[in-house]
Every structure is written in C-alpha cells, then in structure tokens.
Motif scaffolding. Structure first.
Motif, PDB file in Angstrom:
ATOM      1  N   UNK A  24       6.982   4.918  25.391  1.00  0.00           N
ATOM      2  CA  UNK A  24       6.764   5.475  26.730  1.00  0.00           C
ATOM      3  C   UNK A  24       6.359   6.947  26.632  1.00  0.00           C
ATOM      4  N   UNK A  25       7.028   7.696  25.731  1.00  0.00           N
ATOM      5  CA  UNK A  25       6.686   9.114  25.576  1.00  0.00           C
ATOM      6  C   UNK A  25       5.273   9.267  25.017  1.00  0.00           C
ATOM      7  N   UNK A  26       4.952   8.517  23.961  1.00  0.00           N
ATOM      8  CA  UNK A  26       3.619   8.611  23.358  1.00  0.00           C
ATOM      9  C   UNK A  26       2.556   8.164  24.363  1.00  0.00           C
ATOM     10  N   UNK A  27       2.854   7.154  25.164  1.00  0.00           N
ATOM     11  CA  UNK A  27       1.932   6.723  26.224  1.00  0.00           C
ATOM     12  C   UNK A  27       1.597   7.875  27.158  1.00  0.00           C
ATOM     13  N   UNK A  28       2.633   8.623  27.579  1.00  0.00           N
ATOM     14  CA  UNK A  28       2.414   9.758  28.475  1.00  0.00           C
ATOM     15  C   UNK A  28       1.608  10.855  27.777  1.00  0.00           C
ATOM     16  N   UNK A  29       1.885  11.085  26.501  1.00  0.00           N
ATOM     17  CA  UNK A  29       1.149  12.095  25.746  1.00  0.00           C
ATOM     18  C   UNK A  29      -0.321  11.702  25.617  1.00  0.00           C
ATOM     19  N   UNK A  30      -0.583  10.432  25.347  1.00  0.00           N
ATOM     20  CA  UNK A  30      -1.967   9.943  25.274  1.00  0.00           C
ATOM     21  C   UNK A  30      -2.653  10.068  26.635  1.00  0.00           C
ATOM     22  N   UNK A  31      -1.933   9.688  27.675  1.00  0.00           N
ATOM     23  CA  UNK A  31      -2.494   9.733  29.028  1.00  0.00           C
ATOM     24  C   UNK A  31      -2.883  11.168  29.407  1.00  0.00           C
TER      25      UNK A  31
ATOM     26  N   UNK B 201      -4.673  10.574  14.495  1.00  0.00           N
ATOM     27  CA  UNK B 201      -4.672  11.725  15.405  1.00  0.00           C
ATOM     28  C   UNK B 201      -3.434  11.790  16.290  1.00  0.00           C
ATOM     29  N   UNK B 202      -2.496  10.843  16.103  1.00  0.00           N
ATOM     30  CA  UNK B 202      -1.247  10.854  16.874  1.00  0.00           C
ATOM     31  C   UNK B 202      -0.077  10.555  15.942  1.00  0.00           C
ATOM     32  N   UNK B 203       0.967  11.375  16.039  1.00  0.00           N
ATOM     33  CA  UNK B 203       2.227  11.124  15.327  1.00  0.00           C
ATOM     34  C   UNK B 203       3.328  11.031  16.377  1.00  0.00           C
ATOM     35  N   UNK B 204       4.079   9.940  16.350  1.00  0.00           N
ATOM     36  CA  UNK B 204       5.210   9.773  17.257  1.00  0.00           C
ATOM     37  C   UNK B 204       6.488   9.622  16.447  1.00  0.00           C
ATOM     38  N   UNK B 205       7.366  10.607  16.527  1.00  0.00           N
ATOM     39  CA  UNK B 205       8.575  10.603  15.691  1.00  0.00           C
ATOM     40  C   UNK B 205       9.662   9.727  16.312  1.00  0.00           C
ATOM     41  N   UNK B 206       9.868   8.556  15.723  1.00  0.00           N
ATOM     42  CA  UNK B 206      10.914   7.657  16.186  1.00  0.00           C
ATOM     43  C   UNK B 206      12.238   7.905  15.497  1.00  0.00           C
ATOM     44  N   UNK B 207      12.191   8.411  14.260  1.00  0.00           N
ATOM     45  CA  UNK B 207      13.399   8.776  13.522  1.00  0.00           C
ATOM     46  C   UNK B 207      13.750  10.232  13.818  1.00  0.00           C
ATOM     47  N   UNK B 208      14.888  10.673  13.327  1.00  0.00           N
ATOM     48  CA  UNK B 208      15.292  12.074  13.469  1.00  0.00           C
ATOM     49  C   UNK B 208      14.687  12.901  12.343  1.00  0.00           C
ATOM     50  N   UNK B 209      13.899  13.916  12.701  1.00  0.00           N
ATOM     51  CA  UNK B 209      13.273  14.842  11.762  1.00  0.00           C
ATOM     52  C   UNK B 209      12.533  14.102  10.640  1.00  0.00           C
ATOM     53  N   UNK B 210      11.631  13.155  10.975  1.00  0.00           N
ATOM     54  CA  UNK B 210      10.949  12.393   9.925  1.00  0.00           C
ATOM     55  C   UNK B 210       9.844  13.158   9.216  1.00  0.00           C
ATOM     56  N   UNK B 211       9.406  14.281   9.788  1.00  0.00           N
ATOM     57  CA  UNK B 211       8.374  15.106   9.152  1.00  0.00           C
ATOM     58  C   UNK B 211       9.018  16.365   8.588  1.00  0.00           C
ATOM     59  N   UNK B 212       8.653  16.715   7.361  1.00  0.00           N
ATOM     60  CA  UNK B 212       9.113  18.004   6.833  1.00  0.00           C
ATOM     61  C   UNK B 212       8.488  19.113   7.680  1.00  0.00           C
ATOM     62  N   UNK B 213       9.055  20.300   7.600  1.00  0.00           N
ATOM     63  CA  UNK B 213       8.508  21.416   8.369  1.00  0.00           C
ATOM     64  C   UNK B 213       7.069  21.718   7.972  1.00  0.00           C
ATOM     65  N   UNK B 214       6.752  21.548   6.674  1.00  0.00           N
ATOM     66  CA  UNK B 214       5.388  21.780   6.199  1.00  0.00           C
ATOM     67  C   UNK B 214       4.429  20.745   6.784  1.00  0.00           C
TER      68      UNK B 214
ATOM     69  N   UNK C 151      -3.284  17.753  15.814  1.00  0.00           N
ATOM     70  CA  UNK C 151      -2.829  16.367  15.954  1.00  0.00           C
ATOM     71  C   UNK C 151      -1.839  16.308  17.111  1.00  0.00           C
ATOM     72  N   UNK C 152      -1.906  15.265  17.909  1.00  0.00           N
ATOM     73  CA  UNK C 152      -0.925  15.077  18.984  1.00  0.00           C
ATOM     74  C   UNK C 152       0.398  14.656  18.349  1.00  0.00           C
ATOM     75  N   UNK C 153       1.390  15.514  18.435  1.00  0.00           N
ATOM     76  CA  UNK C 153       2.671  15.280  17.759  1.00  0.00           C
ATOM     77  C   UNK C 153       3.792  15.172  18.778  1.00  0.00           C
TER      78      UNK C 153
END
Length: 445
Positions: free
Chosen positions: A215-222, A338-351, A361-363
C-alpha cells in the motif's frame, strides 16, 4: 562538533560493541538536521541524548528442558525504549543472531515507526537467541513458558505490549499468552498481539506488514505517476512479510519472479505461485528450494546474495537487516531497478541507502513502509479493549487508510523540511517531531 555528531559520538562511546544500533542511530540522526535547525529547543532539552538511551533494558536467563531431559539455557531481552506517546510496543525475535545490539536497533527504529502510525504506541523490542528451527512443539512450548515467566512482570496492556517477529508466529504467541494468563490469573487480551483468532486475535494481522508495504509503495508510485502494473518484482525472504507482499503486488498486476530464504532463491519467470510458497513455508516449514519440486520449470539458486543480480523494476527486501549492501545496490540500479520498498527492518546498509538516494531511486524506508504490522497490532489492541472483532475487510480498510496517511505525512515532511522526494528523511523527521514534542511536554523524565 555540531550537536548531531556529538550525540552520535556519545552512542559510539557508550555502545561500541553494538554496530547495528550505531548504524540505526547514524542513519536517523544525520537526516534530522533540517528539523533540529528549525527547533533549537530540542538541543537545549537534550532530546537526542534522551532519545538514544532506552528507558529500560532487561536481560534475563531462560532455562528449559529439551526432549532428552537436558537443561538448556538461553538469554532473553526486552528493551523498553521510549514511552512518550504510549505503552512500549514491538515484537519479539527468536533467532540465534539476537543480542542486545540487535534488539536496541530494532527498538530504536520502532520509536519512529510507531509514531508514524498516528496511534498511541511507544517503542520497544525484545527476543532471545533461542532458535525454534529443529525444535519439537513441546520444546518450543517449554521455552516460551520459561521466557514469559521471567518477562511477564514487565508487561501489561498499558505498560508494554509485545508481538511477533522473526521466529515468533501465532504458535509462539499462543504459548506465551497461555503462560502469561496462567501466572496473572486474568484474561488480559491486550498484553500480546498476533494472537490466534479464537482468543482475541485480529483478522488481517498476519497479512498486515506485507499488505501495508505494498500500500505504501503503491502511494509512492502514484505520487510519481506510476503503478505496479506490469512491473517485474523480486522479493527477499519467504516469511510472513514476503508472502503477503507478493500476494498483494500480484493483485496489483506486478510479475513477482523471485523469492528467497537464507540459503538461496527461486526464480520463476512466469510468476511465483504464492500458494505453493505458503504450503512450503507455512505448512511444511521447509526450505524454499522445495518449490522446484512443484514447479520444475522454475530455477533454484543456492546463493541468496545473488538474488540482487536479477533484473527487476522493483526490489522488496523483506528478510532481515543489512540484506542489501553497496555492491548489491549498484547492481540493482545497473539492471534497471528504480523502486526499493523496505519490508524488513533496516534491510539496506547506510551506504546502499545513500547510493539509492544519490541515483534518485524511489526508496520506501522501513520505518514507514513496514509500519502496517504494528499498526494492525494496535488495531488488535483496540478490538481487545472494546471486546469486539472487526471483519477482515474492516481491518484491511483501516490498514490501507493508515498507510495512505503515513505516506502523506512522510511526503509532506520531506517537502516542508527542504528534502522533497527523500522519503527516508521525511519518515525520520515526521516520526521524530511527534516524539520530540511529547518528550518536551512530559518534562525531564
């Protein structure tokens, strides 16, 4: 040294052995500069110093008997981080990797995530280094009973309300709640969420984090004149979040071609058959590699890290923290994601996160995008308080509205504080302002 850097150094000096917690503190605090520039009173009242220090940290021994009559001993944790806007709320994680630093990073993230829901819940987290995998039903029950026998004295529906997380599903919640009820001699339904439907659980709770992510990613895409329709999606993980994110993304017309577990990933170019994944992971409790036995046209790759080498439009990391490193981020962008949607907690390193933002990128950050689970836990608490049960449709509609409101709040905060389109900073600032104002109102406590 400016205020933010000073507080980061305090965290590093006090908690140098907790890299995940330091990572979370740096990611959040560095994005708060626009808010702190506008509100010098936060520095005067040492809000950041108080924010990074938990109100209470509980560590305890969990002894239990295995099926061979041997005594086993694990370590339990509960970090009650911040109760400025409501009782502590956050899951329990049972996994061998659990330590105090992991629980503190999760609890710190939970403060802002819970704030974004708009509901009256503070931030906390807990768990144990116990591993449910390979254990019998009786062993899991004995462990859960021992765990809650120590922790129960620190809980209460107006004090601290745990839920599930990795390794803690409806089965474990049932055993925890049963022993809590036995000790307290009262049916305090609102003290644990993620309960079974027959004893106070909520419809749509199981689906909530995955659905909420979509739902959140849908709104971001919209907001960026796009949609899920005909997009190629890859998802890390194959637990609750991943399964229901896959299901909802497919409903919106996406082609989900890959999912994973800790050993490897499956690739099905015609689209993942999510009912098969549910059978393997939720019923049989087996490895994702079993998928190819049902669908021989699919491919299994015995290397989970290689998942991020696949071409996709949208990547949804739904497994665990630090799943996507800088080299994975670079490969994803190179392959057209071009879209990253974080479903886990902190799944991307800060880098990796910085690289995605640098490349426009839409994050969708975890604090906002995976808040659907805790939001629906709060809805479960509301139903428990009223002695009511809402329909699946009612809960799902409320969840959708909450996620729409979270995106609106995040987007508006990004605009207001001069970082338009940066949903990471927007989420951190929006969540922080509410907690900071509450802390100011409550005095030096």
């Amino acid at each position: 040294m400016d205020y933010i850097q000073k507080v980061i150094e305090i965290a590093k000096n006090n908690d140098s052995s907790q890299p995940e917690f330091i990572q979370a503190v740096e990611e959040v605090l560095l994005s708060l500069k626009p808010a702190l520039d506008r509100h010098p009173e936060y520095e005067e009242n040492k809000i950041l110093e108080r924010l990074i220090e938990p109100e209470r940290q509980i560590i305890f021994r969990v002894p239990w008997l295995d099926d061979n009559g041997q005594i086993q001993v694990n370590r339990g944790f509960r970090v009650q981080f911040n109760s400025a806007i409501g009782p502590y709320k956050g899951g329990l994680r049972f996994h061998p990797s659990v330590n105090l630093g992991i629980i503190k990073f999760l609890g710190f993230e939970q403060i802002l995530k819970n704030s974004l829901t708009g509901l009256s819940i503070g931030g906390g987290k807990g768990g144990s280094n116990f591993d449910p995998k390979g254990k019998s039903e009786k062993e899991i029950m004995k462990f859960c009973q021992s765990f809650i026998t120590e922790l129960y004295r620190h809980l209460g529906q107006s004090v601290d309300v745990p839920a599930g997380d990795i390794g803690v599903g409806a089965r474990e919640i049932g055993y925890l709640f049963g022993q809590y009820k036995r000790i307290k001699n009262e049916f305090e339904a609102g003290v644990l969420t993620g309960k079974g439907l027959k004893y106070g659980g909520s419809l749509a709770r199981k689906e909530a984090t995955g659905f909420g992510l979509i739902y959140f990613v849908r709104e971001m895409l919209k907001a960026n004149n796009d949609s899920f329709e005909n997009k190629t999606v890859i998802i890390s993980g194959s637990g609750n979040v991943a399964i229901y994110a896959c299901m909802k993304a497919q409903e919106y017309g996406a082609n989900v071609v890959a999912m994973s577990d800790s050993k490897g990933y499956i690739f099905d170019p015609d689209g993942i058959k999510i009912d098969t994944v549910q059978q393997i992971k939720e019923v049989e409790r087996k490895r994702i590699s079993e998928y190819v036995k049902y669908h021989p046209e699919a491919e299994y790759v015995d290397n989970q890290r290689k998942l991020w080498d696949l071409k996709c439009d949208i990547a949804l990391p739904c497994a665990a923290q630090n799943d996507i490193h800088l080299e994975n981020a670079e490969k994803l962008v190179e392959n057209g994601c071009f879209v990253i949607g974080e479903g886990a907690n902190m799944p991307c390193t800060n880098e990796a996160m910085s690289y995605f933002l640098e490349k426009n990128i839409l994050l969708a950050p975890a604090k906002a995008a995976n808040a659907g689970g805790v939001a629906t836990s709060a809805l479960e608490m509301a139903q428990n308080s009223m002695r009511l049960s809402w329909t699946f449709e009612e809960v799902n509609k409320k969840l959708d509205e909450i996620m729409v409101n979270i995106f609106k709040e995040v987007s508006e905060a990004a605009e207001e504080y001069g970082v338009p389109g940066n949903y990471v900073a927007g989420a951190n600032i929006a969540g922080f302002i509410k907690v900071a104002e509450a802390m100011m109102s409550l005095g030096i406590v």
